[in-house]
Design a protein around this motif. Structure first.
Motif, PDB file in Angstrom:
ATOM      1  N   PRO A  12       0.829  -1.202   0.000  1.00  0.00           N
ATOM      2  CA  PRO A  12       0.000   0.000   0.000  1.00  0.00           C
ATOM      3  C   PRO A  12       0.866   1.256   0.000  1.00  0.00           C
ATOM      4  CG  PRO A  12       0.073  -0.955   2.199  1.00  0.00           C
ATOM      5  CD  PRO A  12       0.824  -1.886   1.291  1.00  0.00           C
ATOM      6  N   VAL A  13       0.385   2.304  -0.657  1.00  0.00           N
ATOM      7  CA  VAL A  13       1.085   3.582  -0.680  1.00  0.00           C
ATOM      8  C   VAL A  13       0.099   4.700  -1.026  1.00  0.00           C
ATOM      9  CG1 VAL A  13       1.822   3.332  -3.089  1.00  0.00           C
ATOM     10  CG2 VAL A  13       3.121   4.813  -1.568  1.00  0.00           C
ATOM     11  N   TYR A  14       0.030   5.721  -0.176  1.00  0.00           N
ATOM     12  CA  TYR A  14      -0.745   6.934  -0.438  1.00  0.00           C
ATOM     13  C   TYR A  14      -2.182   6.687  -0.916  1.00  0.00           C
ATOM     14  CZ  TYR A  14       3.834   9.251  -0.164  1.00  0.00           C
ATOM     15  OH  TYR A  14       5.064   9.709   0.237  1.00  0.00           O
ATOM     16  N   GLY A  15      -2.869   5.743  -0.332  1.00  0.00           N
ATOM     17  CA  GLY A  15      -4.258   5.487  -0.711  1.00  0.00           C
ATOM     18  C   GLY A  15      -4.419   4.649  -1.957  1.00  0.00           C
ATOM     19  N   GLY A  16      -3.314   4.126  -2.465  1.00  0.00           N
ATOM     20  CA  GLY A  16      -3.318   3.214  -3.603  1.00  0.00           C
ATOM     21  C   GLY A  16      -2.380   2.067  -3.300  1.00  0.00           C
ATOM     22  N   VAL A  17      -1.933   1.392  -4.342  1.00  0.00           N
ATOM     23  CA  VAL A  17      -0.983   0.296  -4.160  1.00  0.00           C
ATOM     24  C   VAL A  17       0.094   0.357  -5.234  1.00  0.00           C
ATOM     25  CG1 VAL A  17      -2.540  -1.329  -3.009  1.00  0.00           C
ATOM     26  CG2 VAL A  17      -2.392  -1.320  -5.487  1.00  0.00           C
ATOM     27  N   GLU A  64     -12.632  -5.287  -8.105  1.00  0.00           N
ATOM     28  CA  GLU A  64     -13.388  -5.505  -6.864  1.00  0.00           C
ATOM     29  C   GLU A  64     -12.809  -4.710  -5.697  1.00  0.00           C
ATOM     30  OE1 GLU A  64     -13.326  -9.726  -6.220  1.00  0.00           O
ATOM     31  OE2 GLU A  64     -14.172 -10.117  -8.200  1.00  0.00           O
ATOM     32  N   ALA A  65     -11.493  -4.522  -5.689  1.00  0.00           N
ATOM     33  CA  ALA A  65     -10.838  -3.816  -4.590  1.00  0.00           C
ATOM     34  C   ALA A  65     -10.998  -2.300  -4.679  1.00  0.00           C
ATOM     35  CB  ALA A  65      -9.352  -4.174  -4.560  1.00  0.00           C
ATOM     36  N   GLY A  66     -11.510  -1.807  -5.785  1.00  0.00           N
ATOM     37  CA  GLY A  66     -11.740  -0.381  -5.926  1.00  0.00           C
ATOM     38  C   GLY A  66     -10.635   0.381  -6.632  1.00  0.00           C
ATOM     39  N   ILE A  67      -9.777  -0.315  -7.355  1.00  0.00           N
ATOM     40  CA  ILE A  67      -8.751   0.370  -8.141  1.00  0.00           C
ATOM     41  C   ILE A  67      -9.434   1.067  -9.315  1.00  0.00           C
ATOM     42  CG2 ILE A  67      -6.704   0.058  -9.604  1.00  0.00           C
ATOM     43  CD1 ILE A  67      -6.149  -0.325  -6.616  1.00  0.00           C
ATOM     44  N   THR A  68      -9.168   2.361  -9.464  1.00  0.00           N
ATOM     45  CA  THR A  68      -9.802   3.127 -10.534  1.00  0.00           C
ATOM     46  C   THR A  68      -8.821   3.568 -11.607  1.00  0.00           C
ATOM     47  OG1 THR A  68      -9.527   5.166  -9.270  1.00  0.00           O
ATOM     48  CG2 THR A  68     -11.629   3.986  -9.019  1.00  0.00           C
ATOM     49  N   THR A  69      -7.515   3.570 -11.273  1.00  0.00           N
ATOM     50  CA  THR A  69      -6.498   4.057 -12.202  1.00  0.00           C
ATOM     51  C   THR A  69      -5.271   3.166 -12.160  1.00  0.00           C
ATOM     52  OG1 THR A  69      -7.216   6.342 -11.837  1.00  0.00           O
ATOM     53  CG2 THR A  69      -5.040   6.033 -12.813  1.00  0.00           C
ATOM     54  N   MET A  86     -11.174   1.023 -15.915  1.00  0.00           N
ATOM     55  CA  MET A  86     -10.176   1.784 -15.175  1.00  0.00           C
ATOM     56  C   MET A  86      -9.489   2.781 -16.100  1.00  0.00           C
ATOM     57  SD  MET A  86      -8.395  -1.286 -13.076  1.00  0.00           S
ATOM     58  CE  MET A  86      -9.422  -2.602 -12.424  1.00  0.00           C
ATOM     59  N   ARG A  87      -9.003   3.845 -15.524  1.00  0.00           N
ATOM     60  CA  ARG A  87      -8.253   4.827 -16.285  1.00  0.00           C
ATOM     61  C   ARG A  87      -6.815   4.327 -16.447  1.00  0.00           C
ATOM     62  NH1 ARG A  87      -7.088  11.206 -14.854  1.00  0.00           N
ATOM     63  NH2 ARG A  87      -5.712  11.540 -16.630  1.00  0.00           N
ATOM     64  N   TYR A  88      -6.265   4.493 -17.629  1.00  0.00           N
ATOM     65  CA  TYR A  88      -4.862   4.165 -17.892  1.00  0.00           C
ATOM     66  C   TYR A  88      -4.099   5.472 -17.985  1.00  0.00           C
ATOM     67  CZ  TYR A  88      -0.649   2.780 -20.408  1.00  0.00           C
ATOM     68  OH  TYR A  88       0.658   2.578 -20.783  1.00  0.00           O
ATOM     69  N   PHE A  89      -3.008   5.601 -17.211  1.00  0.00           N
ATOM     70  CA  PHE A  89      -2.191   6.806 -17.243  1.00  0.00           C
ATOM     71  C   PHE A  89      -0.742   6.391 -17.413  1.00  0.00           C
ATOM     72  CE2 PHE A  89       0.211  10.291 -15.179  1.00  0.00           C
ATOM     73  CZ  PHE A  89      -0.255  11.359 -15.918  1.00  0.00           C
ATOM     74  N   GLN A  99      -2.265  14.627  -9.039  1.00  0.00           N
ATOM     75  CA  GLN A  99      -3.715  14.555  -8.839  1.00  0.00           C
ATOM     76  C   GLN A  99      -4.178  13.109  -8.708  1.00  0.00           C
ATOM     77  OE1 GLN A  99      -5.315  16.644 -12.213  1.00  0.00           O
ATOM     78  NE2 GLN A  99      -5.110  18.652 -11.248  1.00  0.00           N
ATOM     79  N   LEU A 100      -3.620  12.229  -9.528  1.00  0.00           N
ATOM     80  CA  LEU A 100      -4.014  10.819  -9.469  1.00  0.00           C
ATOM     81  C   LEU A 100      -3.561  10.166  -8.165  1.00  0.00           C
ATOM     82  CD1 LEU A 100      -3.272   9.746 -13.150  1.00  0.00           C
ATOM     83  CD2 LEU A 100      -5.512  10.099 -12.074  1.00  0.00           C
ATOM     84  N   ILE A 101      -2.372  10.496  -7.702  1.00  0.00           N
ATOM     85  CA  ILE A 101      -1.903   9.954  -6.425  1.00  0.00           C
ATOM     86  C   ILE A 101      -2.784  10.487  -5.297  1.00  0.00           C
ATOM     87  CG2 ILE A 101       0.018   9.848  -4.776  1.00  0.00           C
ATOM     88  CD1 ILE A 101       0.521   8.187  -7.303  1.00  0.00           C
ATOM     89  N   ASP A 102      -3.065  11.780  -5.307  1.00  0.00           N
ATOM     90  CA  ASP A 102      -3.921  12.371  -4.273  1.00  0.00           C
ATOM     91  C   ASP A 102      -5.307  11.743  -4.234  1.00  0.00           C
ATOM     92  OD1 ASP A 102      -1.933  14.109  -3.456  1.00  0.00           O
ATOM     93  OD2 ASP A 102      -2.822  15.891  -4.401  1.00  0.00           O
ATOM     94  N   ALA A 103      -5.823  11.347  -5.380  1.00  0.00           N
ATOM     95  CA  ALA A 103      -7.168  10.774  -5.457  1.00  0.00           C
ATOM     96  C   ALA A 103      -7.237   9.370  -4.855  1.00  0.00           C
ATOM     97  CB  ALA A 103      -7.644  10.742  -6.918  1.00  0.00           C
ATOM     98  N   GLY A 104      -6.084   8.681  -4.751  1.00  0.00           N
ATOM     99  CA  GLY A 104      -6.089   7.314  -4.224  1.00  0.00           C
ATOM    100  C   GLY A 104      -6.706   6.346  -5.221  1.00  0.00           C
ATOM    101  N   GLY A 105      -6.847   5.098  -4.818  1.00  0.00           N
ATOM    102  CA  GLY A 105      -7.457   4.093  -5.672  1.00  0.00           C
ATOM    103  C   GLY A 105      -6.650   3.764  -6.913  1.00  0.00           C
ATOM    104  N   PHE A 106      -5.344   3.985  -6.863  1.00  0.00           N
ATOM    105  CA  PHE A 106      -4.499   3.732  -8.027  1.00  0.00           C
ATOM    106  C   PHE A 106      -3.659   2.467  -7.820  1.00  0.00           C
ATOM    107  CE2 PHE A 106      -2.208   6.474  -5.102  1.00  0.00           C
ATOM    108  CZ  PHE A 106      -1.000   5.802  -4.953  1.00  0.00           C
ATOM    109  N   TYR A 107      -3.197   1.928  -8.923  1.00  0.00           N
ATOM    110  CA  TYR A 107      -2.211   0.844  -8.926  1.00  0.00           C
ATOM    111  C   TYR A 107      -1.047   1.370  -9.747  1.00  0.00           C
ATOM    112  CZ  TYR A 107      -0.183  -3.821  -9.373  1.00  0.00           C
ATOM    113  OH  TYR A 107       0.658  -4.902  -9.302  1.00  0.00           O
ATOM    114  N   ILE A 108       0.111   1.568  -9.106  1.00  0.00           N
ATOM    115  CA  ILE A 108       1.273   2.139  -9.787  1.00  0.00           C
ATOM    116  C   ILE A 108       2.337   1.068  -9.931  1.00  0.00           C
ATOM    117  CG2 ILE A 108       2.229   3.037  -7.608  1.00  0.00           C
ATOM    118  CD1 ILE A 108       3.285   5.448  -9.242  1.00  0.00           C
TER     119      ILE A 108
END
Length: 194
Positions: free
Chosen positions: A16-21, A40-45, A67-70, A93-102
């Motif tokens: 986990p990191v900053y509201g994402g993974v 299912e886990a709520g990843i949006t980006t 999901m959004r691809y960035f 902005q994407l990191i701040d929003a959380g729900g990301f997989y980086i």
């Protein structure tokens, strides 16, 4: 975001990191089974840090699962650094929003660089703590030299683009020192906003 659901997938290098993974890239065919779990886990980006991809497999999977691809290319070339500087506001902005997989290919080295750039140039001013170093740890025989090279190049790119340094040189050096100490001791540091 449901991190427990993601842990059930056994995705390598997941953390986990900053509201994402963060973890290994989801472009590999052998990880196709994990896409429903991401959804299912709520990843949006999905934030892809690889410099280039010879297929559109990752962006196609994002589209298929809603999901959004960035694409945020992390590399030391002048072209990549210029692109990182250009995309940096969107990246933050994407990191701040959380729900990301980086992820980069292994979910370690480029991911450390990107997350430390986010912290050093943006989040540290908001009182956010630096991310855990997972790929450039001294205990693994690595140094933060490559992280620092990219951070130095970004500092120069931001200065050139904006006509003013993004922060005083002394603050920049102190923040890089925090990253280096963390990698050497494999621990997080509490850093004041001063």
């Amino acid at each position: 975001m449901n991190y427990t659901r993601l842990q059930q997938t056994n995705i390598p290098d997941l953390a986990p990191v900053y509201g994402g993974v963060r973890g290994r890239t989801m472009s590999a065919l052998h990880q196709a089974f994990a896409w429903p779990a991401l959804q299912e886990a709520g990843i949006t980006t999905i934030i892809d840090l690889r410099e280039n991809d010879s297929t559109d497999r990752l962006s196609a999977a994002c589209e298929r699962y809603g999901m959004r691809y960035f694409h945020y290319p992390v590399a030391t070339s002048s072209e990549a650094v210029a692109r990182m500087a250009e995309l940096f506001p969107q990246f933050c902005q994407l990191i701040d929003a959380g729900g990301f997989y980086i992820a980069c290919a292994m979910g370690l080295h480029r991911t450390d660089i990107a997350l430390n750039a986010y912290w050093l140039f943006y989040a540290a001013d908001k009182g956010v703590q630096p991310p855990e170093i997972r790929g450039y740890r001294q205990e693994d025989g690595r140094t933060t030299d490559k992280i620092n090279r990219v951070l130095n190049a970004l500092y120069a790119a931001f200065t050139e683009h904006n006509g003013v340094e993004p922060m005083p040189q002394q603050v920049f050096k102190e923040r890089k020192a925090v990253i280096t100490r963390q990698a050497q001791q494999n621990q997080s540091y509490t850093v004041s906003k001063d």
